[in-house]
Design a protein around this motif. Sequence first.
Motif, mmCIF file in Angstrom:
data_model
loop_
_atom_site.group_PDB
_atom_site.id
_atom_site.type_symbol
_atom_site.label_atom_id
_atom_site.label_comp_id
_atom_site.label_asym_id
_atom_site.label_seq_id
_atom_site.Cartn_x
_atom_site.Cartn_y
_atom_site.Cartn_z
ATOM 1 N N LEU A 1 4.715 25.322 14.423
ATOM 2 C CA LEU A 1 5.219 26.234 15.454
ATOM 3 C C LEU A 1 4.963 27.692 15.086
ATOM 4 O O LEU A 1 4.706 28.514 15.965
ATOM 5 C CB LEU A 1 6.706 25.992 15.694
ATOM 6 C CG LEU A 1 7.058 24.675 16.389
ATOM 7 C CD1 LEU A 1 8.576 24.470 16.427
ATOM 8 C CD2 LEU A 1 6.469 24.641 17.792
ATOM 9 N N SER A 2 5.025 28.002 13.792
ATOM 10 C CA SER A 2 4.783 29.391 13.371
ATOM 11 C C SER A 2 3.348 29.824 13.665
ATOM 12 O O SER A 2 3.067 31.016 13.778
ATOM 13 C CB SER A 2 5.102 29.581 11.885
ATOM 14 O OG SER A 2 4.118 28.979 11.069
ATOM 15 N N TYR A 3 2.452 28.862 13.795
ATOM 16 C CA TYR A 3 1.063 29.138 14.158
ATOM 17 C C TYR A 3 0.784 28.832 15.635
ATOM 18 O O TYR A 3 -0.365 28.774 16.046
ATOM 19 C CB TYR A 3 0.102 28.327 13.275
ATOM 20 C CG TYR A 3 0.031 28.846 11.863
ATOM 21 C CD1 TYR A 3 -0.784 29.917 11.543
ATOM 22 C CD2 TYR A 3 0.800 28.269 10.854
ATOM 23 C CE1 TYR A 3 -0.854 30.399 10.243
ATOM 24 C CE2 TYR A 3 0.737 28.737 9.557
ATOM 25 C CZ TYR A 3 -0.087 29.795 9.253
ATOM 26 O OH TYR A 3 -0.141 30.275 7.966
ATOM 27 N N SER A 4 1.850 28.602 16.387
ATOM 28 C CA SER A 4 1.741 28.253 17.813
ATOM 29 C C SER A 4 0.853 27.026 18.036
ATOM 30 O O SER A 4 0.158 26.914 19.042
ATOM 31 C CB SER A 4 1.209 29.436 18.636
ATOM 32 O OG SER A 4 2.099 30.530 18.529
ATOM 33 N N ASP A 5 0.921 26.099 17.107
ATOM 34 C CA ASP A 5 0.155 24.851 17.196
ATOM 35 C C ASP A 5 1.081 23.787 17.794
ATOM 36 O O ASP A 5 1.696 22.993 17.090
ATOM 37 C CB ASP A 5 -0.344 24.436 15.812
ATOM 38 C CG ASP A 5 -1.245 23.218 15.857
ATOM 39 O OD1 ASP A 5 -1.327 22.569 16.911
ATOM 40 O OD2 ASP A 5 -1.864 22.920 14.814
ATOM 41 N N PHE A 6 1.144 23.794 19.113
ATOM 42 C CA PHE A 6 2.086 22.929 19.810
ATOM 43 C C PHE A 6 1.638 21.473 19.826
ATOM 44 O O PHE A 6 2.460 20.566 19.880
ATOM 45 C CB PHE A 6 2.319 23.453 21.223
ATOM 46 C CG PHE A 6 2.833 24.875 21.215
ATOM 47 C CD1 PHE A 6 4.097 25.161 20.737
ATOM 48 C CD2 PHE A 6 2.034 25.926 21.636
ATOM 49 C CE1 PHE A 6 4.579 26.470 20.702
ATOM 50 C CE2 PHE A 6 2.489 27.230 21.610
ATOM 51 C CZ PHE A 6 3.767 27.512 21.134
ATOM 52 N N VAL A 7 0.341 21.246 19.758
ATOM 53 C CA VAL A 7 -0.164 19.868 19.729
ATOM 54 C C VAL A 7 0.269 19.185 18.433
ATOM 55 O O VAL A 7 0.812 18.077 18.444
ATOM 56 C CB VAL A 7 -1.701 19.837 19.892
ATOM 57 C CG1 VAL A 7 -2.250 18.441 19.686
ATOM 58 C CG2 VAL A 7 -2.101 20.377 21.260
ATOM 59 N N THR A 8 0.043 19.859 17.312
ATOM 60 C CA THR A 8 0.461 19.299 16.025
ATOM 61 C C THR A 8 1.973 19.159 15.967
ATOM 62 O O THR A 8 2.493 18.142 15.490
ATOM 63 C CB THR A 8 -0.049 20.181 14.865
ATOM 64 O OG1 THR A 8 -1.475 20.245 14.935
ATOM 65 C CG2 THR A 8 0.375 19.624 13.521
ATOM 66 N N SER A 9 2.667 20.165 16.472
ATOM 67 C CA SER A 9 4.129 20.100 16.499
ATOM 68 C C SER A 9 4.617 18.889 17.275
ATOM 69 O O SER A 9 5.513 18.167 16.814
ATOM 70 C CB SER A 9 4.687 21.383 17.108
ATOM 71 O OG SER A 9 6.074 21.284 17.288
ATOM 72 N N ASP A 10 4.031 18.634 18.433
ATOM 73 C CA ASP A 10 4.435 17.475 19.233
ATOM 74 C C ASP A 10 4.129 16.168 18.513
ATOM 75 O O ASP A 10 4.930 15.230 18.547
ATOM 76 C CB ASP A 10 3.746 17.493 20.599
ATOM 77 C CG ASP A 10 4.309 18.556 21.523
ATOM 78 O OD1 ASP A 10 5.401 19.107 21.219
ATOM 79 O OD2 ASP A 10 3.667 18.848 22.548
ATOM 80 N N LEU A 11 2.991 16.107 17.848
ATOM 81 C CA LEU A 11 2.631 14.912 17.087
ATOM 82 C C LEU A 11 3.633 14.680 15.957
ATOM 83 O O LEU A 11 4.128 13.565 15.759
ATOM 84 C CB LEU A 11 1.215 15.051 16.517
ATOM 85 C CG LEU A 11 0.744 13.938 15.597
ATOM 86 C CD1 LEU A 11 0.625 12.627 16.364
ATOM 87 C CD2 LEU A 11 -0.583 14.305 14.962
ATOM 88 N N LEU A 12 3.952 15.745 15.239
ATOM 89 C CA LEU A 12 4.908 15.635 14.143
ATOM 90 C C LEU A 12 6.302 15.271 14.640
ATOM 91 O O LEU A 12 7.026 14.515 13.978
ATOM 92 C CB LEU A 12 4.949 16.941 13.344
ATOM 93 C CG LEU A 12 3.677 17.270 12.562
ATOM 94 C CD1 LEU A 12 3.753 18.691 12.011
ATOM 95 C CD2 LEU A 12 3.454 16.264 11.452
ATOM 96 N N LYS A 13 6.681 15.766 15.798
ATOM 97 C CA LYS A 13 7.988 15.418 16.369
ATOM 98 C C LYS A 13 8.064 13.930 16.701
ATOM 99 O O LYS A 13 9.111 13.295 16.512
ATOM 100 C CB LYS A 13 8.280 16.258 17.611
ATOM 101 C CG LYS A 13 8.615 17.694 17.289
ATOM 102 C CD LYS A 13 8.814 18.511 18.551
ATOM 103 C CE LYS A 13 9.050 19.970 18.241
ATOM 104 N NZ LYS A 13 9.191 20.786 19.459
ATOM 105 N N ALA A 14 6.959 13.363 17.165
ATOM 106 C CA ALA A 14 6.931 11.924 17.458
ATOM 107 C C ALA A 14 7.066 11.118 16.168
ATOM 108 O O ALA A 14 7.805 10.126 16.117
ATOM 109 C CB ALA A 14 5.642 11.560 18.191
ATOM 110 N N ILE A 15 6.362 11.567 15.125
ATOM 111 C CA ILE A 15 6.471 10.887 13.825
ATOM 112 C C ILE A 15 7.880 11.043 13.273
ATOM 113 O O ILE A 15 8.463 10.092 12.740
ATOM 114 C CB ILE A 15 5.423 11.441 12.847
ATOM 115 C CG1 ILE A 15 4.010 11.131 13.345
ATOM 116 C CG2 ILE A 15 5.635 10.863 11.447
ATOM 117 C CD1 ILE A 15 2.915 11.836 12.577
#
Length: 86
Positions: free
Chosen positions: A48-62
């Motif tokens: 999120l600090s890098y505004s990488d919402f795709v990775t953030s969403d993936l990590l939230k699912a994991i």
Amino acid sequence: LLTPLSWHEYSTINDNCDSTIVIDQLYFNRDLEIKAIEHYNKAIQVALSYSDFVTSDLLKAILADEENHLNILNDFINDFNTVNNA
């Protein structure tokens, strides 16, 4: 955050856990899930600090999956303790 190698080493080396004793293994696995949850939360913040919402969403699912694992392990531990203390 742990590297894949350090995570593997952490998850496979535990001198205090006798894997033949079920309750010890359950507690050890629970500790690993708690560590995983902590690390995924940190990784989400980094993404999120890098505004990488795709990775953030993936990590939230994991993370949700890891939290489910923790709930299952807590249920196993509670059931095990209930049966053995009866």
